[in-house]
Enzyme design. Sequence first.
Site, PDB file in Angstrom:
ATOM      1  N   HIS A 136       0.714  -1.298  -0.106  1.00 49.88           N
ATOM      2  CA  HIS A 136      -0.049   0.123  -0.037  1.00 49.88           C
ATOM      3  C   HIS A 136       0.846   1.310   0.062  1.00 49.88           C
ATOM      4  O   HIS A 136       1.922   1.229   0.496  1.00 49.88           O
ATOM      5  CB  HIS A 136      -1.097  -0.005   1.059  1.00 49.88           C
ATOM      6  CG  HIS A 136      -0.608   0.215   2.548  1.00 49.88           C
ATOM      7  ND1 HIS A 136      -1.296  -0.618   3.479  1.00 49.88           N
ATOM      8  CD2 HIS A 136       0.377   1.001   2.985  1.00 49.88           C
ATOM      9  CE1 HIS A 136      -0.580  -0.053   4.870  1.00 49.88           C
ATOM     10  NE2 HIS A 136       0.295   0.942   4.539  1.00 49.88           N
ATOM     11  N   GLU A 141      -5.177   0.555  -0.329  1.00 53.05           N
ATOM     12  CA  GLU A 141      -4.945  -1.110   0.058  1.00 53.05           C
ATOM     13  C   GLU A 141      -5.044  -1.766  -1.298  1.00 53.05           C
ATOM     14  O   GLU A 141      -5.523  -1.403  -2.123  1.00 53.05           O
ATOM     15  CB  GLU A 141      -5.994  -1.378   0.999  1.00 53.05           C
ATOM     16  CG  GLU A 141      -6.021  -0.779   2.296  1.00 53.05           C
ATOM     17  CD  GLU A 141      -4.709  -1.395   3.392  1.00 53.05           C
ATOM     18  OE1 GLU A 141      -3.876  -1.856   2.713  1.00 53.05           O
ATOM     19  OE2 GLU A 141      -5.083  -1.227   4.588  1.00 53.05           O
TER      20      GLU A 141
HETATM   21  C1  GLP Z   1       1.099   3.124   7.349  1.00 52.99           C
HETATM   22  C2  GLP Z   1       0.985   4.467   6.495  1.00 52.99           C
HETATM   23  C3  GLP Z   1       1.632   4.598   4.956  1.00 52.99           C
HETATM   24  C4  GLP Z   1       3.177   4.062   5.395  1.00 52.99           C
HETATM   25  C5  GLP Z   1       3.015   2.592   5.822  1.00 52.99           C
HETATM   26  C6  GLP Z   1       4.466   2.112   6.275  1.00 52.99           C
HETATM   27  O1  GLP Z   1      -0.088   2.433   7.127  1.00 52.99           O
HETATM   28  N1  GLP Z   1      -0.403   4.879   6.289  1.00 52.99           N
HETATM   29  O2  GLP Z   1       1.812   5.777   4.457  1.00 52.99           O
HETATM   30  O3  GLP Z   1       4.032   4.206   4.342  1.00 52.99           O
HETATM   31  O4  GLP Z   1       2.148   2.339   6.929  1.00 52.99           O
HETATM   32  O5  GLP Z   1       4.934   2.414   7.328  1.00 52.99           O
HETATM   33  P1  GLP Z   1       6.258   2.165   7.818  1.00 52.99           P
HETATM   34  O6  GLP Z   1       7.138   3.039   7.211  1.00 52.99           O
HETATM   35  O7  GLP Z   1       6.123   2.241   9.402  1.00 52.99           O
HETATM   36  O8  GLP Z   1       6.595   0.704   7.553  1.00 52.99           O
END
Ligand code: GLP
Length: 241
Positions: A136, A141
């Site tokens: 995503h 999603e």
């Molecule tokens: C979240 C956000 C995204 C983000 C992703 C990955 O759900 N909505 O925008 O890129 O998860 O997060 P992380 O960088 O903590 O792996």
Amino acid sequence: MKIFIAKDYNEMSRKAANIIAAQVIVKPDCVLGLATGSTPIGAYEELVKRYQAGDLDFSEVTSVNLDEYKGLPKENDQSYDYFMREHLFQHINMKASYLPDGMKEDAEEECRRYEELIQSLGGVDLQLLGLGHNGHIGFNEPAEIFEKETHCVDLQPSTIEANKRFFASADEVPKKAYTMGIQTIMRAKKILVVVSGADKADIVRDAFFGPVTPHVPASILQMHSDVTLIGDEAAMAKIPR
Ligand code: GLP
């Protein structure tokens, strides 16, 4: 697509900050598209350091964020509004910053308002993106189609599971969120994706070197003409060399 393999998280963060800083320097009144998640935190820290050292000025910069949980007030420390203030906005002199308003009941109206706001700013010059484990981007999603504009989504069980570490329990993770759509993201003039950690290696390979499909939303980025992907060695371990 430009690809940088950084030796670790810190180098990835510095390189990402370099690109964002360059954007602000060449176009001081630019519109930055910003992201939450753990991956961009280091880049935000770097930008704050450079601002504090007097090397960067955000006084003409406007930002729009990708997404926000539906139903969480700004004061909730898990809202993305709170996250952005804590990691970036309260430390720098950004002219204006916008996120979807998670407390708006009328989802359709809020989506329309946010989409119009982005267009009224003249669109995004540089969009920063993290990557979810299921591919995503923002909260777009995996689905049967690419959702175009800002919309309200039902979060997938895997996303709720991944994000529950920030809440007291999985039950407290909001089940819906507002997110920029795929077309909203693809309209950005430049896109910068940051990825870190071995747990992202499979999805980095699938998203950037696999088929373009709404089942892996980030795969659409292969069709954008100005994407930079910066990952640490662990996240980039499975890309074809
Ligand atoms: C979240 C956000 C995204 C983000 C992703 C990955 O759900 N909505 O925008 O890129 O998860 O997060 P992380 O960088 O903590 O792996």
